[in-house]
Structure formats: C-alpha cells, structure tokens
Motif scaffolding. Sequence first.
Motif, PDB file in Angstrom:
ATOM      1  N   UNK A  49      12.057 -27.554  15.543  1.00 56.18           N
ATOM      2  CA  UNK A  49      10.753 -27.115  15.056  1.00 56.18           C
ATOM      3  C   UNK A  49      10.914 -26.239  13.817  1.00 56.18           C
ATOM      4  N   UNK A  50      11.853 -25.311  13.849  1.00 55.52           N
ATOM      5  CA  UNK A  50      12.107 -24.464  12.687  1.00 55.52           C
ATOM      6  C   UNK A  50      12.594 -25.289  11.503  1.00 55.52           C
ATOM      7  N   UNK A  51      13.444 -26.275  11.756  1.00 55.17           N
ATOM      8  CA  UNK A  51      13.958 -27.143  10.692  1.00 55.17           C
ATOM      9  C   UNK A  51      12.825 -27.943  10.053  1.00 55.17           C
ATOM     10  N   UNK A  52      11.961 -28.516  10.881  1.00 54.44           N
ATOM     11  CA  UNK A  52      10.841 -29.313  10.371  1.00 54.44           C
ATOM     12  C   UNK A  52       9.892 -28.430   9.576  1.00 54.44           C
ATOM     13  N   UNK A  53       9.615 -27.229  10.057  1.00 56.22           N
ATOM     14  CA  UNK A  53       8.731 -26.326   9.323  1.00 56.22           C
ATOM     15  C   UNK A  53       9.297 -25.982   7.949  1.00 56.22           C
ATOM     16  N   UNK A  54      10.603 -25.728   7.881  1.00 57.68           N
ATOM     17  CA  UNK A  54      11.231 -25.406   6.598  1.00 57.68           C
ATOM     18  C   UNK A  54      11.166 -26.597   5.644  1.00 57.68           C
ATOM     19  N   UNK A  55      11.421 -27.781   6.155  1.00 55.58           N
ATOM     20  CA  UNK A  55      11.361 -28.979   5.306  1.00 55.58           C
ATOM     21  C   UNK A  55       9.937 -29.215   4.818  1.00 55.58           C
ATOM     22  N   UNK A  56       8.959 -29.019   5.685  1.00 50.55           N
ATOM     23  CA  UNK A  56       7.561 -29.230   5.294  1.00 50.55           C
ATOM     24  C   UNK A  56       7.102 -28.206   4.261  1.00 50.55           C
ATOM     25  N   UNK A  91      14.365 -36.551  -3.416  1.00 49.27           N
ATOM     26  CA  UNK A  91      14.336 -35.356  -2.560  1.00 49.27           C
ATOM     27  C   UNK A  91      13.357 -35.547  -1.407  1.00 49.27           C
ATOM     28  N   UNK A  92      12.229 -36.178  -1.677  1.00 53.67           N
ATOM     29  CA  UNK A  92      11.248 -36.432  -0.629  1.00 53.67           C
ATOM     30  C   UNK A  92      11.813 -37.384   0.423  1.00 53.67           C
ATOM     31  N   UNK A  93      12.476 -38.446  -0.024  1.00 50.85           N
ATOM     32  CA  UNK A  93      13.099 -39.392   0.918  1.00 50.85           C
ATOM     33  C   UNK A  93      14.160 -38.706   1.776  1.00 50.85           C
ATOM     34  N   UNK A  94      14.961 -37.829   1.177  1.00 50.21           N
ATOM     35  CA  UNK A  94      15.973 -37.088   1.940  1.00 50.21           C
ATOM     36  C   UNK A  94      15.320 -36.166   2.966  1.00 50.21           C
ATOM     37  N   UNK A  95      14.194 -35.555   2.586  1.00 54.39           N
ATOM     38  CA  UNK A  95      13.477 -34.683   3.521  1.00 54.39           C
ATOM     39  C   UNK A  95      12.940 -35.482   4.704  1.00 54.39           C
ATOM     40  N   UNK A  96      12.402 -36.659   4.438  1.00 56.55           N
ATOM     41  CA  UNK A  96      11.889 -37.512   5.518  1.00 56.55           C
ATOM     42  C   UNK A  96      13.020 -37.932   6.449  1.00 56.55           C
ATOM     43  N   UNK A  97      14.167 -38.292   5.891  1.00 55.48           N
ATOM     44  CA  UNK A  97      15.312 -38.696   6.712  1.00 55.48           C
ATOM     45  C   UNK A  97      15.826 -37.542   7.566  1.00 55.48           C
ATOM     46  N   UNK A  98      15.832 -36.316   7.010  1.00 56.93           N
ATOM     47  CA  UNK A  98      16.339 -35.176   7.778  1.00 56.93           C
ATOM     48  C   UNK A  98      15.410 -34.815   8.923  1.00 56.93           C
ATOM     49  N   UNK A  99      14.112 -35.110   8.779  1.00 55.47           N
ATOM     50  CA  UNK A  99      13.168 -34.851   9.867  1.00 55.47           C
ATOM     51  C   UNK A  99      13.201 -35.988  10.884  1.00 55.47           C
ATOM     52  N   UNK A 120       6.430 -29.697  -3.587  1.00 59.76           N
ATOM     53  CA  UNK A 120       6.914 -30.740  -4.495  1.00 59.76           C
ATOM     54  C   UNK A 120       5.758 -31.449  -5.192  1.00 59.76           C
ATOM     55  N   UNK A 121       6.004 -31.836  -6.416  1.00 59.58           N
ATOM     56  CA  UNK A 121       5.072 -32.703  -7.139  1.00 59.58           C
ATOM     57  C   UNK A 121       5.823 -33.976  -7.509  1.00 59.58           C
ATOM     58  N   UNK A 122       5.114 -35.045  -7.680  1.00 60.33           N
ATOM     59  CA  UNK A 122       5.747 -36.302  -8.078  1.00 60.33           C
ATOM     60  C   UNK A 122       6.577 -36.927  -6.984  1.00 60.33           C
ATOM     61  N   UNK A 123       6.077 -36.910  -5.746  1.00 59.89           N
ATOM     62  CA  UNK A 123       6.865 -37.464  -4.644  1.00 59.89           C
ATOM     63  C   UNK A 123       6.688 -38.965  -4.475  1.00 59.89           C
ATOM     64  N   UNK A 124       5.703 -39.562  -5.165  1.00 60.62           N
ATOM     65  CA  UNK A 124       5.486 -41.000  -5.044  1.00 60.62           C
ATOM     66  C   UNK A 124       6.216 -41.749  -6.157  1.00 60.62           C
TER      67      UNK A 124
END
Length: 84
Positions: free
Chosen positions: A36-43, A60-68, A49-53
Amino acid sequence: MEIYQIVDTEDSESYHSIELYKHKRRAERKVGLLMLAHVQQVMKTVSKMTGTVRGANVGKFDNAVKSVATPRFTIKAIKINSDW
C-alpha cells in the motif's frame, strides 16, 4: 516449525528482508501495508507527470505501472528444525 521472512524483490538488503515472523498471517498483513505504501508513493509520482500518453514520460509511466502490477514484496517460508 516455520518462520516467515519478507523479501523485497527490488532491494534484497532492505530492512524488510531482515524481519522474521512467527505467524504467516502477520507477514501477509505487513506485506499488504508495504505494498500500500509502495503504490501510494508511485501514484504520487505519476500524478505529477506530464506527457504520459505520447510525451517524454511514457517510459517512466510504463515502469510505474509494472512496479504496481507485480508484487514487490513476497513471503519466504523458512523451516526450522525444532526437534531437539
């Protein structure tokens, strides 16, 4: 008899990899809190972030999704010989 150890897949020398638990349920509860703490930090990071699409932060956004999506913390059972 078994004891349980929380293993951090990203950092094997972290403090959480040292802690041992006598009951599996307590280790599962701790893993839930850690995730829960990890997901909160990633979120928090993703929300800034801007320009995630199509922008510069797509990777960086894809890496964040994979880590969650993949569990960072796992429980390892260690058998102890208690037959003295």
